[in-house]
Design an enzyme around this catalytic site. Structure first.
Site, PDB file in Angstrom:
ATOM      1  CB  VAL A 130      36.004  35.530  40.575  1.00  0.00           C
ATOM      2  CG1 VAL A 130      35.237  34.980  41.775  1.00  0.00           C
ATOM      3  CG2 VAL A 130      35.866  34.575  39.383  1.00  0.00           C
ATOM      4  CD  GLU A 131      37.857  37.442  45.469  1.00  0.00           C
ATOM      5  OE1 GLU A 131      37.202  38.212  46.204  1.00  0.00           O
ATOM      6  OE2 GLU A 131      37.978  36.224  45.714  1.00  0.00           O
ATOM      7  CB  THR A 132      36.678  43.609  42.605  1.00  0.00           C
ATOM      8  OG1 THR A 132      37.854  43.528  41.781  1.00  0.00           O
ATOM      9  CG2 THR A 132      37.033  43.305  44.046  1.00  0.00           C
ATOM     10  CE1 TYR A 318      36.646  33.227  44.427  1.00  0.00           C
ATOM     11  CE2 TYR A 318      38.607  31.852  44.378  1.00  0.00           C
ATOM     12  CZ  TYR A 318      38.019  33.100  44.343  1.00  0.00           C
ATOM     13  OH  TYR A 318      38.804  34.220  44.213  1.00  0.00           O
TER      14      TYR A 318
END
Length: 346
Positions: A130-132, A318
């Site tokens: 999800v982040e990168t 999220y």
């Protein structure tokens, strides 16, 4: 004997000098060498943290104001997405496939982290996804540029980013790194897991024990740091995270709220017309979640570990994206491993 300078040449020289002066002024304006707030910040870091004044002045003379950062953070927020639209961003076939590849490449480290910290492999993998996108998009801004711009030229959140700038310089000093070399997002979040400097200093973990907690290039340290982050925020090993609910016709909507922290008992929830669609023991406290899904309203029962995921990003959607992506990657990984085992036996 001095010869007179023709007017045309004199004008050219004056133009050149003026252009040089303007360029020099622009460099001065774009750096933080003489910015009043930066000078005050330098004074504080010298007095309170024992930094060398000359070194700080040298760094801030190179730090640059980035208008693209100010434009990005001041841009009107995206429209509020429904869960059905938000989910499409993160729980995709591509991210699932990439997650399986990442898991296979880092299986031993993920297993070690899960054993040591008690955080499931799929949760760590999903955070990275999800982040990168598993490290593919870690950000290319110099962190000192990002944090200086936001600390000194973005009044709405200058206090927060000033604190993060302080934390950043401290972490660089502690890790023996030049603050000019470390990169991240436009907001100063760094590495595979997008840690802000304060989170780095508090939770980043040197999982390969080489003396430098490298969340930028080391998947080992990134995995260990995320697992440590969850443990330090209270992750409970072998406990459920979130389960689907069925809302009866006369369910009590008063149990649905935006408070991320669970505070209700399971008996209270079931008495109000919400039935868990799983056959397993569910611990108190719990929280009833309602989201606008692709097929209408969805209801979920969030528990303590779901709340822990929201400590990474204070958003219900999220946290559910992380959970669902993790579950999808785990299923695909296990299926692939099962096929590989079958093939080997055959």
């Amino acid at each position: 004997m001095k010869l007179p300078i023709p007017n045309r040449i004199a004008k050219c020289l004056l133009t050149a000098l003026a252009t040089t002066a303007v360029a020099a002024a622009n460099v001065q304006a774009d750096s933080y060498q003489a910015h009043p707030q930066a000078k005050q910040f330098i004074d504080e870091m010298v007095k309170e943290q024992g930094f060398d004044r000359g070194q700080l002045e040298a760094w801030f003379s190179q730090a640059e104001r980035k208008d693209s950062i100010l434009e990005a953070i001041a841009r009107p927020a995206e429209r509020v997405k429904s869960w059905k639209d938000y989910r499409k961003i993160f729980v995709t076939p591509t991210r699932i496939e990439q997650g399986v590849v990442f898991w296979k490449e880092n299986a031993d480290i993920l297993a070690k982290a899960s054993e040591q910290f008690g955080v499931p492999e799929e949760i760590v993998v999903a955070i990275l996804g999800v982040e990168t996108r598993y490290g593919a998009h870690k950000g290319s801004y110099r962190v000192i540029d990002a944090l200086s711009t936001l600390a000194f030229d973005y009044p709405p959140r200058s206090k927060f980013f000033r604190k993060e700038l302080k934390e950043f310089l401290l972490l660089a000093k502690e890790q023996g790194k030049s603050p000019m070399d470390l990169t991240g997002s436009y907001a100063g979040a760094m590495g595979y897991g997008q840690f802000m400097p304060s989170s780095y200093r508090a939770y980043a973990y040197d999982f390969n024990d080489d003396g430098f907690t490298d969340i930028w290039a080391s998947t080992t340290d990134a995995i260990g740091s995320i697992a440590n982050y969850f443990v330090r925020h209270g992750w409970k090993a072998d406990q459920p995270v979130v389960v689907p609910l069925k809302a009866e016709a006369k369910h009590d909507t008063k149990l649905i709220d935006d408070n991320l922290k669970p505070s209700r008992s399971l008996s209270e929830v079931t008495s109000a017309g919400y039935l868990p669609l799983v056959k397993m023991a569910l611990p108190d406290p719990v929280r009833v979640i309602e989201l606008d899904g692709a097929n209408g309203n969805e209801y979920w029962l969030g528990m303590h570990n779901f709340y822990v995921i929201t400590r990474y990003n204070h958003s219900t959607m999220y946290a559910l994206s992380v959970f669902q992506l993790g579950q999808a990657v785990a299923e695909a990984y296990q299926a692939e491993q099962g096929l590989a085992s079958t093939g080997a036996e055959g």
